[in-house]
Design a protein around this motif. Structure first.
Motif, mmCIF file in Angstrom:
data_model
loop_
_atom_site.group_PDB
_atom_site.id
_atom_site.type_symbol
_atom_site.label_atom_id
_atom_site.label_comp_id
_atom_site.label_asym_id
_atom_site.label_seq_id
_atom_site.Cartn_x
_atom_site.Cartn_y
_atom_site.Cartn_z
ATOM 1 N N SER A 6 -6.604 -5.454 -4.078
ATOM 2 C CA SER A 6 -6.568 -3.930 -4.101
ATOM 3 C C SER A 6 -7.369 -3.658 -5.231
ATOM 4 O O SER A 6 -7.272 -3.919 -6.531
ATOM 5 C CB SER A 6 -5.535 -3.120 -3.806
ATOM 6 N N SER A 9 -8.357 -1.698 -0.097
ATOM 7 C CA SER A 9 -7.517 -2.730 -0.230
ATOM 8 C C SER A 9 -7.419 -3.623 0.892
ATOM 9 O O SER A 9 -8.033 -3.008 2.102
ATOM 10 C CB SER A 9 -6.013 -2.337 -0.183
ATOM 11 N N SER A 41 -8.976 4.189 -3.413
ATOM 12 C CA SER A 41 -8.287 2.784 -3.552
ATOM 13 C C SER A 41 -8.984 2.123 -2.321
ATOM 14 O O SER A 41 -8.713 2.586 -1.248
ATOM 15 C CB SER A 41 -6.948 3.139 -3.379
ATOM 16 N N ARG A 69 0.922 -1.404 0.028
ATOM 17 C CA ARG A 69 -0.003 -0.008 -0.017
ATOM 18 C C ARG A 69 0.874 1.398 0.024
ATOM 19 O O ARG A 69 0.164 2.380 0.078
ATOM 20 C CB ARG A 69 -0.920 -0.136 1.229
#
Length: 671
Positions: free
Chosen positions: A187, A200, A198, A133
């Motif tokens: 993700s 995830s 985003s 990430r």
């Protein structure tokens, strides 16, 4: 450059790679560029000798865990050598420069500008910080100032989330490893209008390995099983051509079993932050965050193997924010002005049990807690004079520790006891100054001096703990730690693609909080006069064709200054004198890729009296990638390939071990 690179190559930091274009001729509107990063680094940043870990290295970890990647920076250490699969979460404090073992973090760890330390314990929830990430990590060894500088006595670790250009629309991975371990992650990062969103998630579990040496195992001994998940939502929305709004929310939960059946711990958290970034003439970084954390832990007697303590609930809350302004003061100056605040509150609820009786009755109920508040203001200026860059900053903090208490009641109806501790508050002033002189395009000289401080955590003040056979008492009278330090270094770029760095440092941590031995089975957290750490740090990185090499070495001569105490002149607990790391990677643009990492940690001591030794350890990790079809890659990972025995705890011969040889096979998909 793959792996570690030096921070004086400032373009490695993502914010610098996205300069905003001015309005075009005829008043045409500049394009809106969403980055998801913070403000650019000030030009004086290299004075403090930072090290940068890039995204490629973050994705090439054999363990898939951020604390392992941070081990690339020699001198980084946790309280124990265990990672976040087999350590007690409350022991995962981060520190640098061998300033002494302490379960609380002496290093300020930030994610997108937000302090990540647990509000009650001060540990870092490493299992929730997934390397995939992240965009980059910058590690600064040495005291800090600036925003939230009140906790940076041993340095700062800044983690930045991946930017828009680094995130594929979709990615996912699935791994199967030794001892029936699984790791799943995914993700989804679609564009959202002119912005980014985003989502995830990651889940990993395993039956775990035996942390107990074979000759110390009993019927109640079990492997260190683990089961944890985390999910992260991040959104970035443009407000204008030069400003954007960033939002992040993280949820995590982690379950572990340590040494004995029933010795279970759980940590969980819910974090949220919102950040406003403006890159216009008046640059602005405004941030607010909230954290809700909890921790529970069951202690099993190592003689009767019954429950002796149930730390059933430790809820805590962290609330904070900052406002930083950079007014337009000319091309030669970058002026930073700001205020920040952090509030922490927490409670500990625990029940004691009589483990010597078969019925295992509850004997006492305990409740402790308190609050802390730090409000600070800071100013810093970077002045560029040709090849010379001068930087200096000051900050003032008003801190308070209040509403502290400890209550104990008998479970059989006896009289309750309790103590309310006096509120305390004070001012603390700190600052730093540095200089960088670019003697040529290949040589940069730097020097810096700094001060800083850290408040004792609520855990250190009010919560005792037991790691058999040692009981460590809390101490509500602890005072803040205060650091003074100087360092000097040189950065070299002898040829294109090669960077070398050397830093010599001297740090003195006054009123250092240490676990002081009172008897063979009792310790207490106390302020000692000082810990003095001095040494040398070396960093190198280079690439030739498809090969890349990065290496780091730290020599830290650290001693305790405690006149009149038995440990005066000794090495602080959990402080190795030597540490080193090196990664060699073969990474062609197409086809298979390989990398291997060697790490060495010298002998260190478990306790302040140097009676319990943790031997040195040399481990080798590796990862191999084989592209199968477009967007699909087969990945093999290996941890501790030569199965080195790594002792992580030694209390009078009662030992715990770190991760043995662990092999993984999996597939990664991007699209």
């Amino acid at each position: 450059m793959k792996g570690i690179t030096l921070s004086f190559v400032a373009l490695a930091w993502p914010a610098l790679a996205h300069a905003q274009a001015p309005a075009g001729e005829g008043g045409a509107q500049a394009p809106i560029i969403v980055t998801g990063a913070g403000l650019p680094l000030p030009p004086g940043t290299p004075a403090y000798g930072s090290v940068v870990i890039d995204r490629q290295r973050l994705e090439d970890s054999a363990s898939g865990r951020i604390e392992s990647v941070l081990g690339d920076v020699a001198g980084f250490q946790q309280f124990r050598r265990s990672d976040s699969r087999s350590a007690n979460p409350s022991a995962q404090g981060a520190t640098l420069r061998a300033l002494g073992g302490n379960a609380s973090s002496r290093t300020l760890v930030l994610l997108d500008g937000v302090p990540m330390a647990d509000p009650f314990f001060g540990y870092i929830p490493f299992s929730a910080l997934v390397p995939d990430r992240l965009s980059v990590v910058r590690v600064t060894r040495g005291g800090g100032v600036g925003a939230f500088g009140a906790g940076a006595v041993a340095g700062t670790i800044e983690l930045a989330s991946a930017t828009k250009d680094q995130l594929p629309l979709f990615s996912g991975s699935a791994f199967y490893g030794s001892r029936d371990a699984t790791e799943l992650s995914a993700s989804l990062s679609p564009d959202l209008g002119g912005g980014l969103v985003s989502l995830s998630g990651r889940w990993d579990r395993g039956d775990g390995f035996q942390t107990t040496p074979k000759d110390q195992r009993v019927a109640a001994t079990v492997p260190a099983a683990y089961d944890g998940w985390s999910t992260n939502l991040r959104a970035v929305a443009p407000l204008s051509a030069t400003s954007e709004l960033q939002f992040r929310a993280t949820l995590f939960e982690d379950h572990r079993t340590l040494r004995f059946r029933g010795a279970d711990s759980t940590s969980e958290g819910q974090d949220a932050s919102i950040r406003y970034i403006s890159r216009g003439p008046w640059q602005v970084d405004a941030l607010a965050y909230v954290q809700a954390r909890n921790f529970s832990n069951i202690v099993i007697s190592s003689s009767s193997f019954r429950k002796s303590l149930d730390q059933r609930n430790t809820p805590s809350t962290g609330i904070g924010g900052k406002l930083e302004l950079r007014p337009p003061v000319g091309a030669d100056h970058v002026l930073r002005l700001g205020v920040d605040s952090r509030y922490a509150s927490g409670d500990m609820f625990e029940d004691a049990y009589n483990a010597n009786v078969a019925a295992n009755p509850r004997t006492f109920l305990r409740h402790a807690g308190g609050e802390q508040l730090t409000v600070g203001a800071f100013a810093e200026d970077d002045w560029t004079i040709g090849r010379l860059i001068l930087t200096g900053g000051v900050r003032a903090d008003r801190w308070s520790i209040r509403n502290g208490f400890f209550r104990e009641a008998s479970a059989t109806g006896g009289a309750a006891t309790g103590t309310d501790f006096a509120d305390r508050s004070d001012w603390q002033f700190s600052g730093r100054a540095g200089a960088v002189f670019h003697a040529s395009d290949a040589v940069a000289l730097r020097a810096a001096g700094y001060t800083g401080f850290r408040l004792p955590t609520l855990n250190e003040l009010y919560r005792p703990f037991v790691v058999f056979p040692i009981t460590t008492r809390a101490n509500a009278a602890l005072t803040p730690e205060k650091l003074k330090g100087v360092e000097a270094g040189i950065d070299l770029t002898p040829v294109t693609g090669v960077t070398l760095s050397a830093t010599a440092f001297y740090n003195r941590l006054d009123d250092a909080i240490a676990n002081v031995t009172l008897s063979p089975t009792v310790r207490q957290r106390r302020n000692v006069n000082a810990i003095v750490a001095k040494g040398v740090e070396l960093t190198a990185a280079g690439h030739a064709g498809d090969f890349a090499l990065s290496a780091s070495y730290a020599y830290s001569h650290s001693t305790v200054d405690a006149p009149g105490n038995a440990f005066d002149g000794f090495t602080p607990a959990q402080s190795p004198r030597h540490s080193a790391s090196a990664t060699l990677a073969w990474e062609p643009a197409q086809g298979p890729q390989l990398s291997a990492t060697l790490r060495y940690v010298a002998r260190q001591y478990e306790d302040d009296l140097q009676s319990d030794v943790l031997p040195d350890a040399l481990t080798v990790d590796a990862i191999a990638r084989l592209p199968l079809v477009q967007g699909v890659t087969l990945v093999a990972r290996g941890e501790n390939l030569f199965d080195e025995e790594v002792v992580t705890r030694n209390a009078g011969g009662s030992m715990d071990l770190g991760t043995p040889r662990t092999l993984w096979i999996g597939v990664k998909v991007t699209g």
